[in-house]
Write a protein that holds these residues in place. Structure first.
Motif, mmCIF file in Angstrom:
data_model
loop_
_atom_site.group_PDB
_atom_site.id
_atom_site.type_symbol
_atom_site.label_atom_id
_atom_site.label_comp_id
_atom_site.label_asym_id
_atom_site.label_seq_id
_atom_site.Cartn_x
_atom_site.Cartn_y
_atom_site.Cartn_z
ATOM 1 N N HIS A 17 0.849 -1.191 0.000
ATOM 2 C CA HIS A 17 0.000 0.000 0.000
ATOM 3 C C HIS A 17 0.888 1.245 0.000
ATOM 4 N N ASP A 18 0.308 2.342 -0.520
ATOM 5 C CA ASP A 18 0.990 3.627 -0.421
ATOM 6 C C ASP A 18 0.958 4.077 1.038
ATOM 7 N N GLU A 19 2.119 4.364 1.595
ATOM 8 C CA GLU A 19 2.198 4.693 3.015
ATOM 9 C C GLU A 19 2.857 6.048 3.204
ATOM 10 N N VAL A 20 2.495 6.695 4.296
ATOM 11 C CA VAL A 20 3.069 7.992 4.639
ATOM 12 C C VAL A 20 4.463 7.785 5.222
ATOM 13 N N GLY A 21 5.437 8.506 4.713
ATOM 14 C CA GLY A 21 6.788 8.463 5.249
ATOM 15 C C GLY A 21 7.616 7.267 4.833
ATOM 16 N N LEU A 22 7.140 6.412 3.935
ATOM 17 C CA LEU A 22 7.874 5.229 3.487
ATOM 18 C C LEU A 22 8.205 5.373 2.013
ATOM 19 N N THR A 23 9.501 5.443 1.700
ATOM 20 C CA THR A 23 9.957 5.691 0.327
ATOM 21 C C THR A 23 10.922 4.587 -0.088
ATOM 22 N N ALA A 55 9.170 14.873 3.794
ATOM 23 C CA ALA A 55 8.061 15.680 3.287
ATOM 24 C C ALA A 55 6.744 14.934 3.416
ATOM 25 N N SER A 56 6.745 13.630 3.095
ATOM 26 C CA SER A 56 5.521 12.838 3.200
ATOM 27 C C SER A 56 5.030 12.755 4.633
ATOM 28 N N ALA A 57 5.985 12.557 5.572
ATOM 29 C CA ALA A 57 5.586 12.412 6.973
ATOM 30 C C ALA A 57 5.033 13.721 7.531
ATOM 31 N N LEU A 58 5.649 14.852 7.167
ATOM 32 C CA LEU A 58 5.194 16.134 7.686
ATOM 33 C C LEU A 58 3.878 16.578 7.035
ATOM 34 N N MET A 59 3.770 16.282 5.705
ATOM 35 C CA MET A 59 2.547 16.680 4.995
ATOM 36 C C MET A 59 1.415 15.670 5.175
ATOM 37 N N LYS A 60 1.778 14.460 5.740
ATOM 38 C CA LYS A 60 0.803 13.381 5.924
ATOM 39 C C LYS A 60 0.184 12.952 4.596
ATOM 40 N N ILE A 61 1.018 12.921 3.558
ATOM 41 C CA ILE A 61 0.604 12.493 2.213
ATOM 42 C C ILE A 61 1.405 11.234 1.864
ATOM 43 N N PRO A 62 0.756 10.147 1.429
ATOM 44 C CA PRO A 62 1.488 8.904 1.134
ATOM 45 C C PRO A 62 2.447 9.068 -0.062
ATOM 46 N N VAL A 63 3.429 8.145 -0.106
ATOM 47 C CA VAL A 63 4.375 8.051 -1.227
ATOM 48 C C VAL A 63 3.965 6.860 -2.085
ATOM 49 N N ARG A 64 4.031 7.027 -3.391
ATOM 50 C CA ARG A 64 3.638 5.940 -4.289
ATOM 51 C C ARG A 64 4.572 4.742 -4.070
ATOM 52 N N CYS A 114 13.295 3.724 3.164
ATOM 53 C CA CYS A 114 13.549 4.798 4.140
ATOM 54 C C CYS A 114 12.233 5.123 4.837
ATOM 55 N N GLU A 115 12.230 5.046 6.162
ATOM 56 C CA GLU A 115 11.039 5.343 6.953
ATOM 57 C C GLU A 115 11.272 6.614 7.760
ATOM 58 N N VAL A 116 10.229 7.434 7.866
ATOM 59 C CA VAL A 116 10.287 8.657 8.683
ATOM 60 C C VAL A 116 9.054 8.695 9.558
ATOM 61 N N SER A 117 9.294 8.988 10.820
ATOM 62 C CA SER A 117 8.187 9.122 11.778
ATOM 63 C C SER A 117 8.289 10.484 12.454
#
Length: 838
Positions: free
Chosen positions: A605-611, A707-716, A626-629
């Protein structure tokens, strides 16, 4: 008077059928009682058959004792009919049997039998004519045997007394020949086959006289040695015995003979002027030395080394370009660049006939075929092949040798390998050159500078030889897993050819063409009908291996073949023949167990902070998650994982970029006390897989995750990226693009983001990989976020910026300006992608 002698306790049948027991290294004579140990199945069956009948069995010797499964042609036709007196089965399965020889018999023919040898035998009667001559011969034989017993201390005196009581000329020869242990088997067989007692005694008399002469010589040698030992110390016993034997055979001056051999070799051997002058000088020294002195041994070894080196000896080279290309293609699939380089070298060599040996350095992960490729180069060029492993070498003397002043000095391994090759122009493989190290004994990498420098190696000087040796005709090939372990001066002397990992298609072809046939042969399945399907091989590639090369793939295929071999043998023992064995994809877990790896490493699944990032290691490319919390805190940046200093600084730069773009990214909300977002939260960056990571290539990955973790937008999840960023967001070029794209292709990635400055490196990407993926060329971090984040309206966040170039289906598409006007969103005409490799 003429007699026919038959001492068998009765009148035996003239012809009868008896089981046969083949004997090794022993002949049983009539009236001889001998214990035998029987282990062969046929022989045991013959004994059982004899015990079931009248306990009589034919005992005949094999012509060759080493024959385990003799045929009728391997057995002498004359033997002895024996009676089984006692038979005992031993715990190890063998049978101990006591047999008594009764009479001579000849095999007329073999009767067909599967379990044991069965033959029709004819009794052979002993004959003799009683005369004065026979009586005299009998006494002479007895007297000679007495002399033999006195010289041979291993025969008991009681044996002599038993023989002297025998006055029957028929039994006398049979009784004596048993005790002649030094007499060869065929001589004993000759006595067994002689039916005339007089001729038998004459032959025995000759054999005993020959043995007596040998025993007298041995006694004379022992006597001489004993006298010499009384004058010298006992420690020189073996040396004195050798001298006594040489005196018996005739005096020979070994040292003078050796000097003459060396002089003849110097005349015929092609040497350099310096080497010829030096070896003649050393030979003059040797003539003036004592033969057994330590100095003479050192000089003699030095001369041997110089004379055994291939100074001018060269193997004939092959200049047929087509044949060389065919050989390279037969041995290896793909590897286009290195094959082209070898063919270029052959073409130039064929034109100029004298070319300084090139120094190629094959760099790539384990299992891609670096060492085997060097063997193929040697075969295609017609040169001999020499391999020298440098892994763990830390002594300079391993390369240059020791000086002759040291005890046990030897030339370096370069010179030793050339002597072993026997030619001055081999293909010389220096394996694992990046695994060398150095200590207080010197730096072997520095010693290799002279070896691998085409301008210097024509006068390579080994410490032991202390002579200039020409290495310019040697074709040096080195291998390494990474360039990082090779010192820069040494790397500068080599032509670097990088071998990246194989694609799934290449692995499949390599397995079908090379690995499966080789493993079937090693498992003994050449004659069996075994079919390992392509889908099964793909399953092994996806779920049981995780590598850039094919070493583990071959290991897993070998495991399947061994299990099939076990099943084949089991079926054959059960009488099942003509079966076929087909291993399909669904059957692979039955042979290899539970799958070890997932074919697709990306998240479901597309997840927030996981690239999905991409990394290049010594074992090839790999996916780097790479995971960001984001947690409440005070603006702290925490970085964890096996990261080098450069990666940690990349994370700091990525964080600075995000802070500089907080307005555009919607992160610039102010609190009542005037603090920004970065002072209220802690950002934790983590790389879950513990593989060592260094090098500038993960900046865009870290920035996207933050950016994904702060914006709370998933990464493809279908997007992977590589590249380094500056504080202003520019995307910098990276290395190892081919390996990284191969890793992305193996993981099922659909879109990969690549720095625009790496566009030139796309030429090295196989077309099959380039056509299967969408490659986006980016030059700014804004473009990366636009492609990676799941945004409903990217223009609302980033504005109508110019979208990046991309390759779709292997063709370049350049998008127009996103602003108003007639060219809005219209792609430019497509051009061919630079990927040239198949």
């Amino acid at each position: 008077m003429f007699f026919n002698k038959s001492d068998n306790g009765g009148a035996p049948k003239k012809q009868r059928v008896l089981p046969l027991l083949p004997l090794r290294d022993i002949i049983v004579f009539p009236h001889m009682v001998v214990p035998l140990f029987v282990g062969r199945e046929k022989s045991i069956a013959a004994l059982e058959e004899a015990m079931a009948q009248d306990k009589e069995i034919l005992l005949a010797a094999q012509k060759k004792a080493k024959t385990n499964d003799p045929t009728p042609d391997d057995i002498y036709t004359m033997g002895t009919v024996g009676s089984i007196e006692q038979m005992l089965r031993l715990p190890d399965g063998t049978v101990k049997v006591m047999v008594l020889g009764k009479r001579r018999a000849r095999i007329k023919k073999f009767v067909p039998s599967d379990d044991f040898f069965l033959c029709e035998v004819e009794n052979v009667e002993d004959k003799y004519v009683a005369s004065v001559e026979l009586e005299a011969l009998t006494r002479s034989v007895q007297s000679t045997f007495e002399t033999y017993v006195k010289l041979n201390k291993r025969i008991a005196p009681e044996t002599l007394m038993q023989v002297q009581t025998i006055d029957d000329p028929v039994r006398l020869a049979d009784a004596i020949v048993v005790h002649l242990s030094a007499v060869k088997l065929h001589d004993k067989q000759e006595i067994l086959e002689t039916t005339d007692a007089a001729k038998r005694l004459e032959r025995l008399f000759e054999l005993m006289n020959a043995e007596i002469e040998i025993l007298n010589v041995e006694k004379k040698i022992r006597s001489r040695v004993k006298k010499q030992m009384e004058k010298t110390q006992k420690e020189y016993y073996l040396n004195e015995q050798m001298q006594a034997i040489q005196k018996e055979l005739g005096e020979r001056d070994e040292f003078k003979s050796e000097i003459q051999e060396l002089e003849e070799k110097i005349k015929t051997k092609k040497l350099s002027k310096e080497a010829e002058g030096r070896v003649k000088k050393e030979l003059r020294k040797l003539k003036m030395m004592q033969p057994m002195s330590a100095e003479a041994t050192v000089v003699r070894n030095y001369i041997d080394w110089v004379l055994n080196l291939p100074w001018e000896d060269k193997s004939e080279e092959n200049y047929d370009i087509e044949a060389a290309e065919r050989i390279l293609d037969e041995d290896h699939y793909g590897l286009k660049k290195v094959k082209e380089r070898v063919l270029e070298y052959l073409a130039v060599q064929a034109l100029v006939r004298k070319l300084k040996g090139p120094v190629l350095c094959l760099v790539g992960p384990p299992g891609v075929g670096k060492t085997s490729l060097a063997r193929s180069i040697a075969r295609s060029t017609g040169r001999k092949f020499v391999r020298l492993s440098l892994g763990g070498v830390r002594d300079e003397a391993e390369i240059r040798g020791h000086r002759r002043t040291y005890i046990g000095a030897l030339p370096g391994r370069i010179i030793q390998s050339l002597r072993k090759a026997g030619a001055n122009n081999p293909v010389f493989l220096l394996d694992e050159i990046d695994k060398m190290s150095s200590d207080f004994r010197g730096d072997p990498a520095a010693a290799l500078l002279e070896v691998l420098d085409p301008e210097q190696n024509k006068s390579f000087n080994d410490h032991y030889l202390d002579l200039d040796y020409d290495l310019s005709d040697v074709m040096f090939i080195t291998t390494a897993n990474s360039l990082g372990g090779i010192p820069m001066p040494l790397r500068d002397r080599m032509e670097i050819i990088e071998l990246s990992g194989y694609t799934e298609f290449e692995k499949l072809n390599i397995a079908v063409r090379y690995l499966v046939p080789r493993q079937k042969q090693e498992a003994g399945l050449e004659q069996a009908d075994v079919d390992l399907t392509e889908n099964a091989i793909r399953t092994i590639i996806h779920h049981y291996t995780k590598e850039s090369g094919v070493r583990n793939l071959e290991r897993e295929i070998g495991s399947v073949c061994r299990k099939v071999a076990r099943q084949v043998l089991k079926d054959q023992q059960q009488g099942k023949t003509g079966l076929s064995y087909r291993i399909a994809a669904k059957n692979v877990p039955q042979y290899l167990g539970v799958p070890r790896f997932r074919s697709n490493k990306t998240s479901e699944h597309d997840e927030v902070g996981l690239t999905n990032g991409l990394a290049y290691t010594t074992y090839g490319g790999t996916i780097l998650e790479c995971e960001v919390s984001v947690v409440p805190g005070k603006g702290k940046l925490v970085i964890t994982g096996l990261l080098e200093k450069g990666m940690q600084e990349s994370a700091q730069a990525a964080m600075s970029y995000i802070r500089s773009r907080q307005q555009m990214l919607g992160l610039a909300s102010k609190s009542e006390d005037g603090e920004d977002f970065h002072s209220k939260v802690d950002v934790h960056v983590h790389f879950p897989e513990f593989v060592p990571k260094d090098g500038p290539s993960a900046g865009v990955t870290i920035a996207t995750s933050i950016a994904s973790a702060l914006m709370k937008i998933p990464v493809r999840r279908t997007v992977a990226m590589t590249g380094e960023i500056t504080l202003r967001g520019r995307v910098m070029p990276i290395g190892g693009l081919k390996e990284k794209m191969l890793a992305a292709h193996r993981a099922g990635i659909q879109t990969i983001l690549v720095p625009r400055e790496n566009r030139k490196d796309l030429r090295e990407i196989p077309k099959r990989v380039l056509n299967a993926m969408r490659v986006v060329l980016v030059e700014h971090m804004d473009e990366v976020l636009r492609e990676a984040l799941v945004l409903s309206d990217p223009d609302a966040v980033f504005g109508k910026r110019v979208r990046p170039m991309e390759y779709v289906g292997g063709r370049l598409v350049e998008h127009g300006d996103g602003g108003e006007g007639p060219g809005e969103g219209v792609p430019t005409p497509t051009v061919e992608a630079p990927g040239a490799q198949q």
